[in-house]
Design a protein around this motif. Structure first.
Motif, PDB file in Angstrom:
ATOM      1  N   ASP A   1       0.924   5.428   0.399  1.00  0.00           N
ATOM      2  CA  ASP A   1       0.067   6.430   0.681  1.00  0.00           C
ATOM      3  C   ASP A   1       0.811   7.394   1.328  1.00  0.00           C
ATOM      4  O   ASP A   1       1.917   7.241   2.002  1.00  0.00           O
ATOM      5  CB  ASP A   1      -0.963   6.071   1.952  1.00  0.00           C
ATOM      6  CG  ASP A   1      -1.894   7.176   2.328  1.00  0.00           C
ATOM      7  OD1 ASP A   1      -2.320   7.783   1.246  1.00  0.00           O
ATOM      8  OD2 ASP A   1      -2.205   7.155   3.552  1.00  0.00           O
TER       9      ASP A   1
ATOM     10  N   GLY B   1      -6.117  -6.293   4.384  1.00  0.00           N
ATOM     11  CA  GLY B   1      -5.711  -4.837   4.350  1.00  0.00           C
ATOM     12  C   GLY B   1      -5.236  -4.503   5.702  1.00  0.00           C
ATOM     13  O   GLY B   1      -4.786  -3.451   6.033  1.00  0.00           O
TER      14      GLY B   1
ATOM     15  N   THR C   1       3.637   0.410   2.440  1.00  0.00           N
ATOM     16  CA  THR C   1       3.614  -0.780   3.733  1.00  0.00           C
ATOM     17  C   THR C   1       2.927  -2.133   3.238  1.00  0.00           C
ATOM     18  O   THR C   1       2.312  -1.910   2.199  1.00  0.00           O
ATOM     19  CB  THR C   1       2.349  -0.069   4.677  1.00  0.00           C
ATOM     20  OG1 THR C   1       2.772   1.236   4.989  1.00  0.00           O
ATOM     21  CG2 THR C   1       2.032  -0.970   5.968  1.00  0.00           C
TER      22      THR C   1
ATOM     23  N   ASN D   1      -6.150   0.682   1.077  1.00  0.00           N
ATOM     24  CA  ASN D   1      -5.465  -0.697   2.070  1.00  0.00           C
ATOM     25  C   ASN D   1      -6.824  -1.369   2.589  1.00  0.00           C
ATOM     26  O   ASN D   1      -7.031  -2.542   2.587  1.00  0.00           O
ATOM     27  CB  ASN D   1      -4.701  -0.407   3.090  1.00  0.00           C
ATOM     28  CG  ASN D   1      -5.241   0.488   4.471  1.00  0.00           C
ATOM     29  OD1 ASN D   1      -5.712   1.658   3.969  1.00  0.00           O
ATOM     30  ND2 ASN D   1      -5.242   0.070   5.489  1.00  0.00           N
TER      31      ASN D   1
ATOM     32  N   ILE E   1       0.742  -5.157   3.274  1.00  0.00           N
ATOM     33  CA  ILE E   1      -0.759  -5.400   3.912  1.00  0.00           C
ATOM     34  C   ILE E   1      -0.864  -6.952   3.532  1.00  0.00           C
ATOM     35  O   ILE E   1      -0.486  -7.302   2.466  1.00  0.00           O
ATOM     36  CB  ILE E   1      -1.694  -4.427   3.468  1.00  0.00           C
ATOM     37  CG1 ILE E   1      -1.760  -4.551   1.811  1.00  0.00           C
ATOM     38  CG2 ILE E   1      -1.270  -3.035   3.954  1.00  0.00           C
ATOM     39  CD1 ILE E   1      -2.931  -3.704   1.396  1.00  0.00           C
TER      40      ILE E   1
ATOM     41  N   LEU F   1      -2.434  -3.861   8.051  1.00  0.00           N
ATOM     42  CA  LEU F   1      -0.740  -3.373   8.146  1.00  0.00           C
ATOM     43  C   LEU F   1       0.230  -4.538   8.726  1.00  0.00           C
ATOM     44  O   LEU F   1       0.074  -4.678   9.834  1.00  0.00           O
ATOM     45  CB  LEU F   1      -0.726  -1.962   8.653  1.00  0.00           C
ATOM     46  CG  LEU F   1      -1.883  -1.011   8.127  1.00  0.00           C
ATOM     47  CD1 LEU F   1      -1.272   0.553   8.900  1.00  0.00           C
ATOM     48  CD2 LEU F   1      -1.670  -0.821   6.778  1.00  0.00           C
TER      49      LEU F   1
ATOM     50  N   TRP G   1       0.778  -1.302   0.108  1.00  0.00           N
ATOM     51  CA  TRP G   1       0.080  -0.087  -0.041  1.00  0.00           C
ATOM     52  C   TRP G   1       0.843   1.145   0.086  1.00  0.00           C
ATOM     53  O   TRP G   1       1.812   1.393   0.740  1.00  0.00           O
ATOM     54  CB  TRP G   1      -1.163   0.069   1.183  1.00  0.00           C
ATOM     55  CG  TRP G   1      -1.648   1.223   1.411  1.00  0.00           C
ATOM     56  CD1 TRP G   1      -2.561   2.019   0.418  1.00  0.00           C
ATOM     57  CD2 TRP G   1      -1.923   1.918   2.444  1.00  0.00           C
ATOM     58  NE1 TRP G   1      -3.035   3.161   1.001  1.00  0.00           N
ATOM     59  CE2 TRP G   1      -2.787   3.090   2.394  1.00  0.00           C
ATOM     60  CE3 TRP G   1      -1.481   1.696   3.999  1.00  0.00           C
ATOM     61  CZ2 TRP G   1      -3.236   4.059   3.350  1.00  0.00           C
ATOM     62  CZ3 TRP G   1      -2.150   2.595   5.073  1.00  0.00           C
ATOM     63  CH2 TRP G   1      -2.707   3.410   4.513  1.00  0.00           C
TER      64      TRP G   1
ATOM     65  N   GLU H   1      -8.791  -3.707   0.099  1.00  0.00           N
ATOM     66  CA  GLU H   1      -7.886  -4.719  -0.602  1.00  0.00           C
ATOM     67  C   GLU H   1      -8.746  -6.114  -0.799  1.00  0.00           C
ATOM     68  O   GLU H   1      -8.725  -6.540  -1.878  1.00  0.00           O
ATOM     69  CB  GLU H   1      -6.849  -5.188   0.427  1.00  0.00           C
ATOM     70  CG  GLU H   1      -5.874  -6.275   0.064  1.00  0.00           C
ATOM     71  CD  GLU H   1      -5.154  -6.260  -1.228  1.00  0.00           C
ATOM     72  OE1 GLU H   1      -4.877  -7.048  -1.840  1.00  0.00           O
ATOM     73  OE2 GLU H   1      -5.022  -4.789  -1.827  1.00  0.00           O
TER      74      GLU H   1
END
Length: 318
Positions: free
Chosen positions: A160, A171, A165, A194, A167, A173, A158, A197
């Motif tokens: 942002d 979704g 990150t 995320n 995932i 983390l 992901w 997902e």
């Protein structure tokens, strides 16, 4: 002249020996004799087990009848002094999660006396870490904690605000990713991407032939996707019916290849047509779908002043 012959005392007969009773071994003794440990060791183990069981029973009774907590704690501490104290931690199931972190969580106790170790509390602390999907914590007397970990599997990266990150498919983390160490996983871009997902994976499943060609996906306006392919083109999907639109695009690409043909962007936000644009051109072109091949395409063009722009918006596609 006669002589008187005195006879001595008659010889004593030997006392018959008492027969010694034959010592018979019981079945239990024969079984113990075959074990690879001494009888003394077994006796000690039994003694410790009895003491430990008595301590645990005493603690349970104290709790049940409402004896003040300090008394129950004192009983548990005595069990700890008797050898029932956490000395070892065995961890299984780890692949990505840091092992030392698991050790630190398991040992974070007010007391390491076995009866006082809160197994559910250890599990709850472990579940705060992204990598850990589930954990089972148990005791193995006299001195070992067993921790079995079930890890999550990475499904995408992901992006942002410039941060990457790892995932999982839900979704969650997992851990930060450095740009120079990007794994071979799909890239999802944008605020809230995320959390989308699971829906994104379902979207790609609608067109399995295109799935390996999707390099990145940008979540636009918290409502729809732009897909970027390995050949560089971007496909704008509608807010509603994105799966059906992607299936139509896959059918068109299968009938008359579109990807890798010099197009810059495809737009399917209007369910009645597919429009496309090439670099350097200010005008979009409506492309006929397979059922319309040889005829005129429905609709017209998408003006450059469209709300999201014909050339695409959002973060870098990576």
């Amino acid at each position: 002249m006669s002589r008187t012959i005195k006879r001595g005392p008659s010889p004593r007969r030997p006392v018959p020996r008492r027969r010694q009773p034959v010592r018979r071994e019981t079945l239990a003794q024969r079984l113990l004799g075959r074990l690879p440990v001494s009888e003394e060791t077994i006796k000690k183990a039994v003694t410790w087990s009895i003491l430990g069981g008595a301590g645990a029973a005493a603690l349970a009774v104290a709790t049940y009848i409402g004896v003040p907590g300090m008394i129950g704690t004192a009983i548990a501490e005595q069990a700890g002094h008797a050898g029932f104290r956490v000395q070892q931690i065995e961890v299984t199931g780890l692949k990505r999660m840091d092992r030392m972190t698991v050790y630190a969580v398991a040992l974070d106790q007010q007391s390491r006396a076995m009866p006082l170790v809160n197994l559910e509390d250890v599990r709850a602390k472990l579940l705060r870490y992204g990598w850990i999907k589930d954990a089972h914590v148990s005791r193995r007397l006299p001195d070992t904690l067993l921790v079995d970990i079930e890890e999550r599997s990475p499904a995408a990266v992901w992006q942002d605000n410039g941060q990457l990150t790892l995932i999982d498919a839900g979704g969650v983390l997992l851990e930060p990713v450095q740009p120079e160490a990007m794994p071979d996983l799909p890239l999802v871009i944008g605020p809230g991407a995320n959390l989308q997902e699971p829906a994104y994976q379902a979207l790609l499943s609608a067109a399995p032939a295109l799935k390996p060609r999707v390099k990145a996906a940008t979540w636009i306006g918290n409502r729809r996707w732009d897909l970027t392919f390995d050949s560089g083109e971007t496909l704008a999907l509608p807010e509603d019916g994105a799966g059906a639109a992607l299936m139509r695009f896959a059918a068109m690409d299968g009938s008359r290849p579109l990807l890798g043909r010099g197009w810059l962007r495809f737009d399917m936000r209007d369910p009645t047509k597919l429009v496309a644009r090439k670099p350097g051109l200010n005008q979009n072109h409506a492309l006929a779908e397979p059922a319309q091949a040889g005829g005129s395409a429905k609709g017209g063009t998408v003006p450059e002043g469209d709300a999201e722009g014909a050339s695409g918006t959002g973060e870098s596609q990576g």
